[in-house]
Design a protein around this motif. Structure first.
Motif, mmCIF file in Angstrom:
data_model
loop_
_atom_site.group_PDB
_atom_site.id
_atom_site.type_symbol
_atom_site.label_atom_id
_atom_site.label_comp_id
_atom_site.label_asym_id
_atom_site.label_seq_id
_atom_site.Cartn_x
_atom_site.Cartn_y
_atom_site.Cartn_z
ATOM 1 N N PHE A 161 30.002 72.345 7.925
ATOM 2 C CA PHE A 161 29.318 73.359 8.739
ATOM 3 C C PHE A 161 28.544 72.729 9.898
ATOM 4 O O PHE A 161 28.767 73.060 11.066
ATOM 5 C CB PHE A 161 28.370 74.186 7.870
ATOM 6 N N LEU A 162 27.640 71.806 9.564
ATOM 7 C CA LEU A 162 26.791 71.246 10.617
ATOM 8 C C LEU A 162 27.550 70.363 11.602
ATOM 9 O O LEU A 162 27.298 70.459 12.810
ATOM 10 C CB LEU A 162 25.604 70.498 9.995
ATOM 11 N N PRO A 163 28.494 69.502 11.138
ATOM 12 C CA PRO A 163 29.261 68.766 12.145
ATOM 13 C C PRO A 163 30.009 69.686 13.103
ATOM 14 O O PRO A 163 30.064 69.413 14.300
ATOM 15 C CB PRO A 163 30.229 67.924 11.310
ATOM 16 N N ALA A 164 30.567 70.793 12.599
ATOM 17 C CA ALA A 164 31.264 71.731 13.487
ATOM 18 C C ALA A 164 30.285 72.258 14.534
ATOM 19 O O ALA A 164 30.592 72.279 15.737
ATOM 20 C CB ALA A 164 31.862 72.876 12.670
ATOM 21 N N ALA A 165 29.108 72.667 14.092
ATOM 22 C CA ALA A 165 28.094 73.153 15.038
ATOM 23 C C ALA A 165 27.699 72.050 16.007
ATOM 24 O O ALA A 165 27.566 72.280 17.215
ATOM 25 C CB ALA A 165 26.863 73.641 14.265
ATOM 26 N N LEU A 166 27.567 70.832 15.479
ATOM 27 C CA LEU A 166 27.151 69.699 16.325
ATOM 28 C C LEU A 166 28.185 69.429 17.417
ATOM 29 O O LEU A 166 27.831 69.257 18.586
ATOM 30 C CB LEU A 166 26.966 68.455 15.451
ATOM 31 N N PHE A 167 29.484 69.424 17.040
ATOM 32 C CA PHE A 167 30.517 69.129 18.035
ATOM 33 C C PHE A 167 30.539 70.200 19.113
ATOM 34 O O PHE A 167 30.674 69.900 20.301
ATOM 35 C CB PHE A 167 31.887 69.013 17.367
ATOM 36 N N ALA A 168 30.409 71.463 18.703
ATOM 37 C CA ALA A 168 30.426 72.550 19.687
ATOM 38 C C ALA A 168 29.246 72.397 20.647
ATOM 39 O O ALA A 168 29.409 72.470 21.874
ATOM 40 C CB ALA A 168 30.377 73.897 18.969
ATOM 41 N N LEU A 169 28.070 72.154 20.093
ATOM 42 C CA LEU A 169 26.882 72.023 20.944
ATOM 43 C C LEU A 169 26.982 70.806 21.861
ATOM 44 O O LEU A 169 26.606 70.872 23.039
ATOM 45 C CB LEU A 169 25.622 71.912 20.070
ATOM 46 N N MET A 170 27.522 69.695 21.315
ATOM 47 C CA MET A 170 27.647 68.495 22.155
ATOM 48 C C MET A 170 28.619 68.746 23.294
ATOM 49 O O MET A 170 28.373 68.320 24.431
ATOM 50 C CB MET A 170 28.109 67.302 21.310
ATOM 51 N N ALA A 171 29.710 69.464 23.008
ATOM 52 C CA ALA A 171 30.672 69.770 24.075
ATOM 53 C C ALA A 171 29.984 70.578 25.174
ATOM 54 O O ALA A 171 30.119 70.265 26.365
ATOM 55 C CB ALA A 171 31.861 70.539 23.493
ATOM 56 N N ILE A 172 29.235 71.602 24.786
ATOM 57 C CA ILE A 172 28.533 72.417 25.781
ATOM 58 C C ILE A 172 27.545 71.559 26.562
ATOM 59 O O ILE A 172 27.456 71.643 27.795
ATOM 60 C CB ILE A 172 27.795 73.582 25.086
ATOM 61 N N HIS A 173 26.826 70.705 25.839
ATOM 62 C CA HIS A 173 25.838 69.818 26.454
ATOM 63 C C HIS A 173 26.500 68.956 27.538
ATOM 64 O O HIS A 173 26.012 68.868 28.659
ATOM 65 C CB HIS A 173 25.251 68.921 25.356
ATOM 66 N N PHE A 174 27.630 68.349 27.209
ATOM 67 C CA PHE A 174 28.278 67.413 28.139
ATOM 68 C C PHE A 174 28.924 68.156 29.307
ATOM 69 O O PHE A 174 28.883 67.681 30.444
ATOM 70 C CB PHE A 174 29.316 66.555 27.396
ATOM 71 N N ILE A 175 29.524 69.306 29.024
ATOM 72 C CA ILE A 175 30.136 70.074 30.120
ATOM 73 C C ILE A 175 29.068 70.473 31.120
ATOM 74 O O ILE A 175 29.252 70.377 32.340
ATOM 75 C CB ILE A 175 30.868 71.317 29.555
ATOM 76 N N MET A 176 27.901 70.879 30.596
ATOM 77 C CA MET A 176 26.827 71.295 31.515
ATOM 78 C C MET A 176 26.303 70.117 32.321
ATOM 79 O O MET A 176 25.985 70.265 33.496
ATOM 80 C CB MET A 176 25.704 71.971 30.733
ATOM 81 N N ILE A 177 26.218 68.935 31.668
ATOM 82 C CA ILE A 177 25.768 67.757 32.433
ATOM 83 C C ILE A 177 26.740 67.490 33.568
ATOM 84 O O ILE A 177 26.344 67.248 34.715
ATOM 85 C CB ILE A 177 25.668 66.512 31.520
ATOM 86 N N ARG A 178 28.042 67.559 33.275
ATOM 87 C CA ARG A 178 29.041 67.291 34.302
ATOM 88 C C ARG A 178 28.955 68.323 35.425
ATOM 89 O O ARG A 178 29.055 68.009 36.599
ATOM 90 C CB ARG A 178 30.437 67.256 33.680
ATOM 91 N N LYS A 179 28.756 69.590 35.059
ATOM 92 C CA LYS A 179 28.663 70.655 36.063
ATOM 93 C C LYS A 179 27.444 70.463 36.952
ATOM 94 O O LYS A 179 27.530 70.599 38.174
ATOM 95 C CB LYS A 179 28.540 72.018 35.369
ATOM 96 N N GLN A 180 26.303 70.195 36.312
ATOM 97 C CA GLN A 180 25.049 70.201 37.056
ATOM 98 C C GLN A 180 24.713 68.839 37.639
ATOM 99 O O GLN A 180 23.879 68.746 38.539
ATOM 100 C CB GLN A 180 23.910 70.645 36.122
ATOM 101 N N GLY A 181 25.364 67.803 37.129
ATOM 102 C CA GLY A 181 25.016 66.454 37.558
ATOM 103 C C GLY A 181 23.698 66.051 36.923
ATOM 104 O O GLY A 181 22.938 66.891 36.425
ATOM 105 N N ILE A 182 23.420 64.760 36.969
ATOM 106 C CA ILE A 182 22.179 64.266 36.377
ATOM 107 C C ILE A 182 21.026 64.627 37.318
ATOM 108 O O ILE A 182 21.206 64.701 38.529
ATOM 109 C CB ILE A 182 22.309 62.756 36.127
ATOM 110 N N SER A 183 19.840 64.859 36.745
ATOM 111 C CA SER A 183 18.716 65.276 37.584
ATOM 112 C C SER A 183 18.320 64.161 38.548
ATOM 113 O O SER A 183 18.460 62.976 38.237
ATOM 114 C CB SER A 183 17.521 65.643 36.703
ATOM 115 N N GLY A 184 17.828 64.559 39.704
ATOM 116 C CA GLY A 184 17.526 63.604 40.759
ATOM 117 C C GLY A 184 16.317 62.747 40.434
ATOM 118 O O GLY A 184 15.646 62.964 39.434
ATOM 119 N N PRO A 185 16.029 61.760 41.293
ATOM 120 C CA PRO A 185 14.854 60.921 41.051
ATOM 121 C C PRO A 185 13.576 61.729 41.197
ATOM 122 O O PRO A 185 13.562 62.746 41.885
ATOM 123 C CB PRO A 185 14.954 59.845 42.133
ATOM 124 N N LEU A 186 12.522 61.276 40.531
ATOM 125 C CA LEU A 186 11.248 61.997 40.617
ATOM 126 C C LEU A 186 10.686 61.888 42.034
ATOM 127 O O LEU A 186 10.779 60.844 42.651
ATOM 128 C CB LEU A 186 10.248 61.403 39.621
#
Lengths: 224, 255
Positions: A199-224
């Motif tokens: 159960f939890l690994p399935a949830a973890l993989f789904a969340l990690m996929a969303i996490h990484f796709i969003m990072i790729r879409k939004q790019g890493i945050s700029g310098p302070l």
């Protein structure tokens, strides 16, 4: 030869865009420790992922020996620990990885928090990240019971008692997790095993996929 | 994606037959010293990952995962503790002024709820920590509390003693052959200290010892460590049979 195999597959399935979407992106100067050593704080997310991969692989090997019933769980872990070639190392990696992954997640969370990197437009990714943290804590909690030694048994006993104290849903939650309103036993072990391994690994993989796709879409945050 | 007339496909599929060569993007126009992830940066990450992995493996080898004795729900003397990353919550619930509802629902609910909804609570444009003092100080307060509570919980436990008292003990599965010619000598000279199943009582267990039959004979006569000399009382033949008996039990235990 390799190029020919690649071209043969690529002609049929068009794989180039797939890996290019993942691999082909820039690393800005402000996150690159080669240019600014202080940028090592950006490594914690990647290290969390790395340890997660270690956890998945070592966990897969542990299930080759682990038996999730109360008669044999402890014996199977003892056997793994004392008899199986390198079993002690694989279990050691899984055991320490569980702690290291929490530490890395914690550091990654602090980095993102103190840099204010969760601000618009990255609110959703922050929330997904916090959910990953909760799932990881859940994995730690359920995995702790599996060796079925005293430490595991009584820790679970404590946790379930705390859950029971929650008004309205507490008793139902306890019964759902433990498999019985009063007994921490065979049902509890099989349920925790199922939750920990499926159960939890399935949830973890789904969340990690969303996490990484969003990072790729939004790019890493700029310098302070 | 390319569009328009004149596109060629592979067979009757939807895969374009026109292949462009893969040319990495040119990041030289980007601000600062931007680097391509593939392959330049990935190589460095790979090296850092390898170093990390070596360190991690050293940890796993130097400190094997602990395993205590099998779960015994009737063990009333056992001090129950959660895994270390839940110790702060456990400690918080231990205080007298903290009720279960307050300590298990309200406070963690607010703390973790606020963490989850942080982007909507801290809505200003500023990102630097000192420009958003409320968010920063609340987070620092949270970190300090969690560290303090974890420390309080962990300091109250004698971890080494707890591990020592709960060592894993596999159940003995040796069968003692009382018909063995050496058994009578064992019963006379050794049993009172080393136990009826060689499990050890006043003296240590004789199972899993790394001695040959000749060495056992010597120990039986000369003693070793805390064991005084002259424990064995009998003929040389009986001594030989005794050593063979102890070795045979050890061989059986190893199978």
């Amino acid at each position: 030869m390799l190029q020919k195999i690649y071209d043969w597959v690529d002609e049929r399935v068009d794989i180039t865009p797939l890996w290019r979407d993942i691999a082909d992106h820039e690393v800005p100067e402000h996150v690159n420790p080669a240019h600014h050593f202080s940028a090592f704080v950006y490594c914690f997310g990647g290290l969390t992922f790395f340890v997660t991969v270690i956890q998945v692989l070592s966990g897969m090997f542990l299930t080759m020996y682990y038996v999730h019933d109360i008669e044999n769980a402890w014996r199977s872990v003892y056997y793994l620990q004392t008899e199986v070639a390198h079993g002690q190392i694989v279990r050691g990696m899984h055991h320490w990885g569980a702690s290291v992954v929490i530490v890395m997640l914690f550091l990654h969370t602090l980095r993102v928090f103190f840099q204010g990197a969760y601000k618009k437009p990255r609110e959703l990714n922050w929330m997904v990240g916090v959910l990953i943290f909760f799932v990881m804590l859940g994995l730690g909690l359920t995995g702790y019971l599996l060796p079925w030694d005293n430490k595991a048994y009584f820790a679970t006993q404590v946790t379930l008692e705390i859950a029971e104290g929650v008004p309205f849903v507490g008793e139902a939650t306890k019964a759902l997790l433990a498999g019985d309103p009063n007994i921490v036993g065979a049902q509890t072990l099989t349920r925790f095993f199922a939750i920990h391994v499926f159960f939890l690994p399935a949830a973890l993989f789904a969340l990690m996929a969303i996490h990484f796709i969003m990072i790729r879409k939004q790019g890493i945050s700029g310098p302070l | 994606m390319k569009k328009g007339k004149g596109m060629k496909f592979v067979g009757d599929s939807r895969i374009s037959a026109d292949k462009e060569r893969f040319i990495p993007k040119d990041y030289s126009e980007y601000p600062g010293k931007t680097e391509a992830f593939w392959p330049n940066f990935l190589l460095k990450e790979w090296l850092v990952g390898a170093v990390f992995l070596v360190g991690f493996l050293c940890l796993a080898v130097a400190h094997p995962a602990p395993l205590e004795g099998p779960a015994d729900p009737t063990d009333a003397s056992y001090l129950p503790l959660p895994d270390w990353y839940f110790l702060f919550l456990y400690q918080f619930l231990k205080y007298d002024f903290v009720t279960t509802v307050y300590g298990a629902v309200i406070v963690p609910g607010i703390a973790f709820g606020a963490l989850f909804l942080a982007p909507f609570l801290d809505r200003g444009k500023e990102r630097r920590p000192h420009k958003r003092p409320i968010a920063t100080s609340l987070m620092l307060l949270g970190i300090i509390s969690v560290f303090w509570l974890t420390y309080e919980a962990a300091a109250a436990v004698d971890w080494e003693e707890k591990a020592e008292e709960n060592k894993p003990e596999p159940t003995s599965e040796v069968e003692i052959d009382t018909e063995h010619p050496g058994y009578a000598a064992y019963e006379n000279s050794c049993l009172s200290c080393h136990g009826g199943e060689l499990e050890g009582t006043a003296g240590p267990s004789l199972i899993g010892i790394d001695y040959s039959a000749e060495e056992i004979e010597e120990i039986a006569i000369d003693g070793i460590g805390d064991m005084p000399p002259g424990q064995f009382d009998g003929t040389d033949e009986e001594l030989q049979q005794l050593a063979e008996f102890i070795v045979s039990v050890n061989e059986q235990a190893e199978d």
